[in-house]
Write an enzyme that holds these catalytic residues in place. Structure first.
Site, mmCIF file in Angstrom:
data_model
loop_
_atom_site.group_PDB
_atom_site.id
_atom_site.type_symbol
_atom_site.label_atom_id
_atom_site.label_comp_id
_atom_site.label_asym_id
_atom_site.label_seq_id
_atom_site.Cartn_x
_atom_site.Cartn_y
_atom_site.Cartn_z
ATOM 1 N N HIS A 232 0.815 -1.224 0.000
ATOM 2 C CA HIS A 232 0.000 0.000 0.000
ATOM 3 C C HIS A 232 0.848 1.273 0.000
ATOM 4 C CE1 HIS A 232 -3.812 -2.068 0.357
ATOM 5 N NE2 HIS A 232 -3.329 -2.797 1.348
ATOM 6 N N HIS B 154 2.236 -7.453 6.985
ATOM 7 C CA HIS B 154 1.231 -7.502 5.912
ATOM 8 C C HIS B 154 -0.051 -8.254 6.269
ATOM 9 C CE1 HIS B 154 -0.711 -7.605 1.997
ATOM 10 N NE2 HIS B 154 -0.692 -8.912 2.004
HETATM 11 FE FE FE2 Z 1 -0.798 -3.851 5.996
HETATM 12 FE FE FE2 Z 2 0.364 -5.060 3.045
#
Ligand code: FE2
Ligand code: FE2
Length: 274
Positions: A68, A178
């Site tokens: 992101h 993540h």
């Molecule tokens: Fe994340």
């Molecule tokens: Fe991520």
């Protein structure tokens, strides 16, 4: 040396718990170095410059990113201005920003931080193993760096475990980010690298990965998007990994998962005051 790595900060709840707790943690435990993954800090998607400055102001030495990284398009511009903001190193050549840096810890140590992204169920980037290997060839443990921290931003636990063993004895700490859900496997690997498959997120755990439950549930049930993903706004949990590093070798002595606030069982005090 005392190092703390803080997992993906998600939205306002995640920012609040980090900004509230980090100055206290840094002072109480005499932390020498703190890194924070900020890829979801701005409403769950990316990071803005004011949020980056808030995290640095609260006591983060470095902010890392992930898939992101550039959800907030302004990051493509301001990342060039900020030495302490890293994006995954295995993005294509020419991507703004950088994937590694050497930073001074409070105890005077030079800490190499590398951010890399896994390939399984993730965007197609360059090989993270080879990218990190090249960094370590240029600046190895006790050959340029007193300590080395790798934030491996990946989905698959297999890929993360493989990275842990690939770097065992060559990095002080390999921490996964993540998935936003902490794993229970934190330990020091045989050759001295602290490892945890995923450190978890900083955010509201009464959620789906930090997002308000309603829209994810709707999409699983109906397969038709009805709205946007919005961060859940309940009390946040801070999820992190504490690592004690031997100054002489740069390798880990002990490590412990940290969870504070919100709905997960708390793990304070950290081992430095046991
Ligand atoms: Fe994340
Ligand atoms: Fe991520």
């Amino acid at each position: 040396m005392r190092l703390l790595f803080i997992g993906d900060v998600v939205g306002r709840s995640g920012r609040k718990v980090v900004l509230d707790e980090l100055p206290r943690l840094r002072a109480r435990y005499g932390l020498d170095f703190v890194a924070v993954n900020g890829e979801n800090a701005a409403g769950g998607f990316g990071i803005t410059e004011p949020i980056l400055e808030d995290l640095l102001g609260a006591g983060a030495d470095v902010v890392t990113l992930g898939n992101h990284a550039f959800d907030q398009k302004e990051a493509l511009v301001f990342i060039a201005r900020h030495d302490r903001l890293l994006r995954p190193i295995n993005y294509p050549p020419g991507t703004p920003g950088k994937g590694s840096g050497l930073f001074k810890a409070t105890n005077g140590a030079d800490v190499l931080v590398i951010n890399a992204m896994g390939l399984i169920f993730m965007p197609e980037l360059g090989c993270p193993f080879r990218a990190i290997d090249a960094e370590l060839a240029a600046c190895g443990l006790k050959q340029g760096a007193d300590a080395i921290l790798v934030d491996f931003h990946a989905e698959a636990t297999s890929e993360k475990q493989a990275m842990g063993y690939f770097l065992d004895g060559r990095a002080s700490c390999v921490v996964g980010t993540h998935t936003h859900v902490p794993t229970a496997d934190e330990r020091v690997l045989p050759q001295g690298t602290a490892f945890m498959c995923d450190v978890g997120m900083c955010g509201d755990y009464e959620s789906v990965l930090g997002m308000d439950r309603e829209e994810p549930l709707n999409r699983f049930l109906s397969k038709i998007p009805r709205g946007r993903f919005e961060p859940a706004l309940g009390p946040g949990t801070l999820s992190a990994l504490a690592v004690e590093i031997d100054d002489a070798t740069g390798l880990a002595v002990r490590t412990k998962a940290v969870r504070l606030g919100g709905v997960l069982a708390p793990t304070e005090p950290l081992f430095w005051v046991e």
